[in-house]
Scaffold this motif. Sequence first.
Motif, PDB file in Angstrom:
ATOM      1  N   GLU A 100       0.845  -1.215   0.000  1.00  0.00           N
ATOM      2  CA  GLU A 100       0.000   0.000   0.000  1.00  0.00           C
ATOM      3  C   GLU A 100       0.876   1.260   0.000  1.00  0.00           C
ATOM      4  N   LEU A 101       1.970   1.214   0.775  1.00  0.00           N
ATOM      5  CA  LEU A 101       2.890   2.358   0.804  1.00  0.00           C
ATOM      6  C   LEU A 101       3.472   2.597  -0.591  1.00  0.00           C
ATOM      7  N   ALA A 102       3.891   1.521  -1.254  1.00  0.00           N
ATOM      8  CA  ALA A 102       4.468   1.649  -2.601  1.00  0.00           C
ATOM      9  C   ALA A 102       3.440   2.281  -3.541  1.00  0.00           C
ATOM     10  N   ARG A 103       2.183   1.873  -3.412  1.00  0.00           N
ATOM     11  CA  ARG A 103       1.128   2.414  -4.282  1.00  0.00           C
ATOM     12  C   ARG A 103       0.957   3.928  -4.043  1.00  0.00           C
ATOM     13  N   LEU A 104       0.932   4.311  -2.745  1.00  0.00           N
ATOM     14  CA  LEU A 104       0.772   5.740  -2.416  1.00  0.00           C
ATOM     15  C   LEU A 104       1.940   6.554  -2.964  1.00  0.00           C
ATOM     16  N   LEU A 105       3.144   6.012  -2.808  1.00  0.00           N
ATOM     17  CA  LEU A 105       4.343   6.737  -3.258  1.00  0.00           C
ATOM     18  C   LEU A 105       4.312   6.943  -4.773  1.00  0.00           C
ATOM     19  N   VAL A 106       3.990   5.879  -5.491  1.00  0.00           N
ATOM     20  CA  VAL A 106       3.966   5.978  -6.954  1.00  0.00           C
ATOM     21  C   VAL A 106       2.882   6.962  -7.393  1.00  0.00           C
ATOM     22  N   GLN A 107       1.702   6.857  -6.748  1.00  0.00           N
ATOM     23  CA  GLN A 107       0.617   7.794  -7.082  1.00  0.00           C
ATOM     24  C   GLN A 107       1.018   9.236  -6.773  1.00  0.00           C
ATOM     25  N   GLY A 108       1.872   9.410  -5.759  1.00  0.00           N
ATOM     26  CA  GLY A 108       2.324  10.742  -5.360  1.00  0.00           C
ATOM     27  C   GLY A 108       3.450  11.253  -6.246  1.00  0.00           C
ATOM     28  N   GLY A 109       3.779  10.532  -7.325  1.00  0.00           N
ATOM     29  CA  GLY A 109       4.774  11.014  -8.280  1.00  0.00           C
ATOM     30  C   GLY A 109       6.206  10.718  -7.863  1.00  0.00           C
ATOM     31  N   ILE A 110       6.376   9.794  -6.927  1.00  0.00           N
ATOM     32  CA  ILE A 110       7.738   9.451  -6.485  1.00  0.00           C
ATOM     33  C   ILE A 110       8.176   8.171  -7.204  1.00  0.00           C
ATOM     34  N   GLU A 111       9.411   8.191  -7.719  1.00  0.00           N
ATOM     35  CA  GLU A 111       9.947   7.027  -8.425  1.00  0.00           C
ATOM     36  C   GLU A 111      10.450   6.051  -7.353  1.00  0.00           C
ATOM     37  N   VAL A 112       9.919   4.849  -7.360  1.00  0.00           N
ATOM     38  CA  VAL A 112      10.242   3.914  -6.277  1.00  0.00           C
ATOM     39  C   VAL A 112      11.008   2.702  -6.802  1.00  0.00           C
ATOM     40  N   GLN A 113      12.165   2.457  -6.219  1.00  0.00           N
ATOM     41  CA  GLN A 113      12.938   1.251  -6.524  1.00  0.00           C
ATOM     42  C   GLN A 113      12.914   0.377  -5.271  1.00  0.00           C
ATOM     43  N   THR A 114      12.405  -0.848  -5.397  1.00  0.00           N
ATOM     44  CA  THR A 114      12.323  -1.691  -4.202  1.00  0.00           C
ATOM     45  C   THR A 114      13.462  -2.697  -4.127  1.00  0.00           C
ATOM     46  N   VAL A 115      13.926  -2.890  -2.881  1.00  0.00           N
ATOM     47  CA  VAL A 115      14.920  -3.915  -2.588  1.00  0.00           C
ATOM     48  C   VAL A 115      14.390  -4.696  -1.384  1.00  0.00           C
ATOM     49  N   MET A 116      14.355  -6.023  -1.506  1.00  0.00           N
ATOM     50  CA  MET A 116      13.833  -6.841  -0.407  1.00  0.00           C
ATOM     51  C   MET A 116      14.943  -7.718   0.151  1.00  0.00           C
ATOM     52  N   THR A 117      14.880  -7.979   1.446  1.00  0.00           N
ATOM     53  CA  THR A 117      15.797  -8.983   1.991  1.00  0.00           C
ATOM     54  C   THR A 117      15.163 -10.350   1.746  1.00  0.00           C
TER      55      THR A 117
END
Length: 401
Positions: free
Chosen positions: A27-44
């Motif tokens: 949900e956070l990733a969705r909000l960030l992308v909708q807010g115009g922020i470019e998101v690169q995810t890294v998972m452990t």
Amino acid sequence: MAAINFRNSRRLLLGITGGIAAYKVAELARLLVQGGIEVQTVMTESARHFLGPTTLQALTSKPVYTQLWDDSVNNSMAHIDLSRAVDAILVAPASADFIAKIAHGLADDLLSTLCLARNCPLMIAPAMNQQMLGNPATQRNLTTLKKDNITILGPAYGIQACGETGMGRMLEPHELFEVVQNFFQPRLLQGKRVLITAGPTFEAIDAVRGIINLSSGKMGFAIANAALEAGAEVTLISGPVCLTYPAVKKLIPITSANDMLAAVKNEVTLNDIFISVAAVADYRPAISHTQKIKKTDNNMVLDLVPNPDILQYVVNLPNPPFCVGFAAETEDIDKNAEIKRHKKNLPLLIANFAQEAMGSDDSTLMLFDDNGKHTLAKAPKIDQARRLIEHIATLYKKHHS
Ligand code: CTP
């Protein structure tokens, strides 16, 4: 740390470690992308037990990295490349194990390695069982992180996935989104000092009664927050309100218009911009009784005397700061606002409908300046405040060029 280009760049590396709160990060990733922020995810590796990379890939439209040794990265240096391609890193949730690694500079997987190799700010949102959080080892590690200028977001108190109750819940996605959004606000007022009056003033009739304007202080506080995000040093002089104070440099709580004027007189010369949002009572009782006035069967006549006009006082100073006024009107908004702007000789006056704005979380704003009228359609006060700060910064720059 390298300087960040706050104006143009809005790139975030979202790191996810193993914890049940990881499911909320979609949900956070969705909000960030909708807010115009470019998101690169890294998972452990452990994060993948709680959330599938495909979900994040779909939400961010980018591949999700998990391995330190990734053949798809040309130079096999994913840890360097990824940390150089962003303006900030947010790790949410940050597990106790990850916090310990960062505190000690360990680098045994992609996320911890790129955090160690970063040249940008790091924010973490801890999430863990309350006993794990309270453990002296975790507390020591968190203290180390703070000393290393790593921003710790939360954690919050509440019911935990394990059934226990206490501190350790990750902040909610919308709260983390708000923090990231604040972080990416352009630093339009960097190095500027801004004085803001907010809230109502209270004019005492006796020990228990008084005259007060209807004002929640929400708009003034939103403007203080937006000015802080824009990099300004803010002094806030506030009448009585029931709000959480913004983290301003200097906070001066006052009661009456005369108190507010005295505080403004003390502060104003140090400031570049004065934003007068307060709903100052125009009159006060000629006599303020120290004891409670006893009720009688007769009518009561209150003798009121005019209060000083604080904004006018500031405008009339020999070297006034850039002054911005507010006007809450109930009718003829355009006409009244322009009359007020010219009477008070203001470069900018912001008007709103008293009926709509008072106490509400949203408002429609009309900006009146030398270029005419600009309307900011109804929106949450924090969004309006950010737009206003942008407009004020532009006018201020013109004024001083
Ligand atoms: N203001 C002030 N001191 C006062 C009255 C108003 O500093 N004693 C400021 C307010 O903070 C606002 C602006 O002046 O920025 C206009 O306030 P408003 O109450 O709308 O206007 P008034 O000048 O008081 O006129 P009126 O009440 O007749 O509309």
